[in-house]
Design a protein around this motif. Structure first.
Motif, mmCIF file in Angstrom:
data_model
loop_
_atom_site.group_PDB
_atom_site.id
_atom_site.type_symbol
_atom_site.label_atom_id
_atom_site.label_comp_id
_atom_site.label_asym_id
_atom_site.label_seq_id
_atom_site.Cartn_x
_atom_site.Cartn_y
_atom_site.Cartn_z
ATOM 1 N N MET A 132 0.844 -1.177 0.000
ATOM 2 C CA MET A 132 0.000 0.000 0.000
ATOM 3 C C MET A 132 0.890 1.240 0.000
ATOM 4 S SD MET A 132 -3.113 -1.135 2.572
ATOM 5 C CE MET A 132 -3.252 0.443 3.239
ATOM 6 N N ASP A 133 0.627 2.085 -0.954
ATOM 7 C CA ASP A 133 1.350 3.339 -1.011
ATOM 8 C C ASP A 133 0.314 4.461 -1.060
ATOM 9 O OD1 ASP A 133 1.161 4.175 -4.152
ATOM 10 O OD2 ASP A 133 1.292 1.997 -3.888
ATOM 11 N N PRO A 134 0.715 5.702 -0.756
ATOM 12 C CA PRO A 134 -0.238 6.815 -0.693
ATOM 13 C C PRO A 134 -1.027 7.012 -1.983
ATOM 14 C CG PRO A 134 1.837 7.472 0.289
ATOM 15 C CD PRO A 134 2.065 6.119 -0.316
ATOM 16 N N PHE A 135 -0.382 6.801 -3.134
ATOM 17 C CA PHE A 135 -1.082 6.994 -4.401
ATOM 18 C C PHE A 135 -2.284 6.066 -4.512
ATOM 19 C CE2 PHE A 135 -1.851 5.577 -8.741
ATOM 20 C CZ PHE A 135 -2.160 6.783 -9.351
ATOM 21 N N HIS A 136 -2.087 4.792 -4.218
ATOM 22 C CA HIS A 136 -3.169 3.831 -4.368
ATOM 23 C C HIS A 136 -4.241 4.009 -3.292
ATOM 24 C CE1 HIS A 136 -0.301 1.809 -7.096
ATOM 25 N NE2 HIS A 136 -1.430 1.582 -7.751
ATOM 26 N N VAL A 137 -3.859 4.403 -2.109
ATOM 27 C CA VAL A 137 -4.854 4.663 -1.061
ATOM 28 C C VAL A 137 -5.782 5.793 -1.496
ATOM 29 C CG1 VAL A 137 -5.179 5.479 1.311
ATOM 30 C CG2 VAL A 137 -3.418 3.779 0.810
ATOM 31 N N VAL A 138 -5.226 6.859 -2.035
ATOM 32 C CA VAL A 138 -6.043 7.973 -2.521
ATOM 33 C C VAL A 138 -6.885 7.521 -3.703
ATOM 34 C CG1 VAL A 138 -5.954 10.249 -3.608
ATOM 35 C CG2 VAL A 138 -4.488 9.744 -1.646
ATOM 36 N N LYS A 139 -6.317 6.724 -4.595
ATOM 37 C CA LYS A 139 -7.062 6.212 -5.753
ATOM 38 C C LYS A 139 -8.262 5.392 -5.298
ATOM 39 C CE LYS A 139 -6.580 3.340 -9.832
ATOM 40 N NZ LYS A 139 -6.496 1.903 -9.908
ATOM 41 N N TRP A 140 -8.072 4.497 -4.348
ATOM 42 C CA TRP A 140 -9.163 3.652 -3.867
ATOM 43 C C TRP A 140 -10.235 4.483 -3.167
ATOM 44 C CZ3 TRP A 140 -4.885 0.242 -1.484
ATOM 45 C CH2 TRP A 140 -4.304 -0.551 -2.477
ATOM 46 N N ALA A 141 -9.796 5.434 -2.382
ATOM 47 C CA ALA A 141 -10.764 6.292 -1.686
ATOM 48 C C ALA A 141 -11.571 7.122 -2.685
ATOM 49 C CB ALA A 141 -10.040 7.206 -0.704
ATOM 50 N N THR A 142 -10.918 7.628 -3.711
ATOM 51 C CA THR A 142 -11.596 8.414 -4.728
ATOM 52 C C THR A 142 -12.595 7.562 -5.500
ATOM 53 O OG1 THR A 142 -9.659 9.836 -4.947
ATOM 54 C CG2 THR A 142 -11.253 9.896 -6.742
ATOM 55 N N GLU A 143 -12.219 6.341 -5.827
ATOM 56 C CA GLU A 143 -13.136 5.449 -6.533
ATOM 57 C C GLU A 143 -14.355 5.112 -5.676
ATOM 58 O OE1 GLU A 143 -10.606 2.193 -7.581
ATOM 59 O OE2 GLU A 143 -9.829 3.207 -9.370
ATOM 60 N N ALA A 144 -14.134 4.851 -4.394
ATOM 61 C CA ALA A 144 -15.249 4.539 -3.498
ATOM 62 C C ALA A 144 -16.168 5.749 -3.345
ATOM 63 C CB ALA A 144 -14.711 4.109 -2.133
ATOM 64 N N LEU A 145 -15.595 6.922 -3.205
ATOM 65 C CA LEU A 145 -16.385 8.139 -3.094
ATOM 66 C C LEU A 145 -17.185 8.394 -4.361
ATOM 67 C CD1 LEU A 145 -17.045 10.612 -1.353
ATOM 68 C CD2 LEU A 145 -15.082 11.749 -2.374
ATOM 69 N N ASP A 146 -16.596 8.118 -5.507
ATOM 70 C CA ASP A 146 -17.286 8.299 -6.776
ATOM 71 C C ASP A 146 -18.486 7.368 -6.892
ATOM 72 O OD1 ASP A 146 -17.462 9.706 -9.217
ATOM 73 O OD2 ASP A 146 -16.641 7.973 -10.282
ATOM 74 N N GLU A 147 -18.359 6.129 -6.434
ATOM 75 C CA GLU A 147 -19.483 5.198 -6.457
ATOM 76 C C GLU A 147 -20.623 5.693 -5.579
ATOM 77 O OE1 GLU A 147 -18.544 1.116 -5.694
ATOM 78 O OE2 GLU A 147 -16.717 1.227 -6.888
ATOM 79 N N VAL A 148 -20.306 6.181 -4.398
ATOM 80 C CA VAL A 148 -21.330 6.696 -3.492
ATOM 81 C C VAL A 148 -21.970 7.948 -4.080
ATOM 82 C CG1 VAL A 148 -21.719 7.721 -1.211
ATOM 83 C CG2 VAL A 148 -20.255 5.712 -1.452
ATOM 84 N N ARG A 149 -21.168 8.811 -4.676
ATOM 85 C CA ARG A 149 -21.702 10.025 -5.294
ATOM 86 C C ARG A 149 -22.662 9.685 -6.423
ATOM 87 N NH1 ARG A 149 -21.166 12.335 -9.789
ATOM 88 N NH2 ARG A 149 -19.488 10.946 -10.431
ATOM 89 N N LYS A 150 -22.291 8.735 -7.271
ATOM 90 C CA LYS A 150 -23.154 8.334 -8.376
ATOM 91 C C LYS A 150 -24.469 7.756 -7.870
ATOM 92 C CE LYS A 150 -19.526 7.369 -11.743
ATOM 93 N NZ LYS A 150 -18.853 6.305 -12.505
ATOM 94 N N ALA A 151 -24.406 6.920 -6.844
ATOM 95 C CA ALA A 151 -25.622 6.326 -6.287
ATOM 96 C C ALA A 151 -26.521 7.405 -5.686
ATOM 97 C CB ALA A 151 -25.255 5.290 -5.228
ATOM 98 N N ALA A 152 -25.940 8.368 -4.983
ATOM 99 C CA ALA A 152 -26.726 9.451 -4.394
ATOM 100 C C ALA A 152 -27.356 10.314 -5.485
ATOM 101 C CB ALA A 152 -25.849 10.306 -3.486
#
Length: 53
Positions: free
Chosen positions: A1-21
């Motif tokens: 786990m590196d900072p780049f991928h942690v931010v990438k995963w968090a951004t992808e998860a947030l995008d899924e929640v945003r789309k559903a909302a």
């Protein structure tokens, strides 16, 4: 786990929640809406629940 991928995963998860909302808000806005053909007139009132969307 590196900072780049942690931010990438968090951004992808947030995008899924945003789309559903967004999808749910648009569904709610369309429930009681009587749609007309064409562009709304200039002084038409806002659609119900459009501020929520």
């Amino acid at each position: 786990m590196d900072p780049f991928h942690v931010v990438k995963w968090a951004t992808e998860a947030l995008d899924e929640v945003r789309k559903a909302a967004w999808t749910e808000a648009r569904k709610q806005a369309r429930l009681n809406e009587s749609r007309t053909v064409g562009r709304p007139v200039h002084d038409a009132p806002a659609r119900p629940h459009s501020e929520h969307a």
